[in-house]
Write an enzyme that holds these catalytic residues in place. Structure first.
Site, mmCIF file in Angstrom:
data_model
loop_
_atom_site.group_PDB
_atom_site.id
_atom_site.type_symbol
_atom_site.label_atom_id
_atom_site.label_comp_id
_atom_site.label_asym_id
_atom_site.label_seq_id
_atom_site.Cartn_x
_atom_site.Cartn_y
_atom_site.Cartn_z
ATOM 1 N N ALA A 246 -1.990 -7.133 -2.180
ATOM 2 C CA ALA A 246 -1.342 -8.156 -1.486
ATOM 3 C C ALA A 246 -2.051 -8.911 -0.403
ATOM 4 C CB ALA A 246 -0.103 -7.296 -0.477
ATOM 5 N N TYR A 247 -3.093 -8.482 0.153
ATOM 6 C CA TYR A 247 -3.858 -9.186 0.875
ATOM 7 C C TYR A 247 -4.642 -10.280 0.339
ATOM 8 C CZ TYR A 247 -7.391 -10.179 4.679
ATOM 9 O OH TYR A 247 -8.254 -10.637 5.608
#
Length: 222
Positions: A146-147
């Protein structure tokens, strides 16, 4: 040789994510150089224990309500977009949504808002700066999907906007892109670079006049 056009003394500098390791260290270094630092936080206002450290002022804001900062941005010379979250290995819809919203979309909206403020400024000869901390995750794999995805999105958007501003020859705003490798923080407890050292390197490159600022031990990033 340092860029003589950079003058920190009495500059008003806003930093999002100013309560994190990098943001707080950057705030202190800039304050030591004579700047007035405004911490912009989308969390609770921090309880300041030592007024001699960190930002002299604090403002609270919320993702999705960036337009409420317009009046505050009118009085800022340099805006540093540094806020972010890291859901680690989680890939739930909620965590992916939050990462994209905080790391990419809110940053993108603040970029547009600050550009609008600069264009409408009555002092058309005043040059303002926008720094965006994207992370080397935009070009390399990260342990947090996600990052990585959210940082890759904002990194590409910054590059796109950078090119458009150069094409428009807009002289009232300068964009600097910060691509930082793994430094120790709550977001990345296994980071190998000391945060204060990273901040010193960032400011050194800014004073050299660089717009693309890279601080990492990884030669592939360069």
């Amino acid at each position: 040789m340092k860029n003589s056009s950079i003058s920190w003394k009495n500059s008003r500098i806003g930093i999002t994510g100013a309560s994190g390791e990098f943001g707080s260290a950057l705030a202190q270094k800039l304050r030591d150089k004579g700047a007035l630092v405004i911490g912009l936080t989308h969390g609770p206002l921090p309880k300041i224990k030592d007024k001699a450290k960190g930002p002299q002022e604090w403002l609270q804001w919320q993702c999705g309500q960036e337009e409420k900062l317009e009046n505050a941005l009118e009085n800022i010379d340099i805006l540093v977009l540094n806020h972010g979250i890291n859901p680690q290995r989680s890939q739930t819809i909620k965590d992916l949504d939050n990462a994209i919203e905080v790391n990419a979309l809110s940053t993108w909206r603040l970029m547009g808002l600050f550009e609008k403020v600069c264009e409408q400024s009555q002092d058309s000869l005043k040059s303002r700066e926008l720094w965006v901390n994207t992370s080397e995750a935009e070009i390399q794999s990260a342990l947090s999907p996600a990052y990585e995805i959210s940082k890759r999105l904002i990194g590409n958007l910054v590059s796109l906007r950078w090119g458009n501003l150069q094409a428009k020859k807009l002289k009232t705003i300068k964009i600097r892109k910060l691509i930082l490798g793994p430094f120790r923080s709550k977001l990345n407890p296994i980071g190998i670079m000391p945060t204060n050292w990273v901040v010193n390197q960032v400011l050194f490159q800014v004073e050299l006049g660089l717009n693309l600022i890279i601080v990492t031990p990884n030669p592939i990033t360069y």
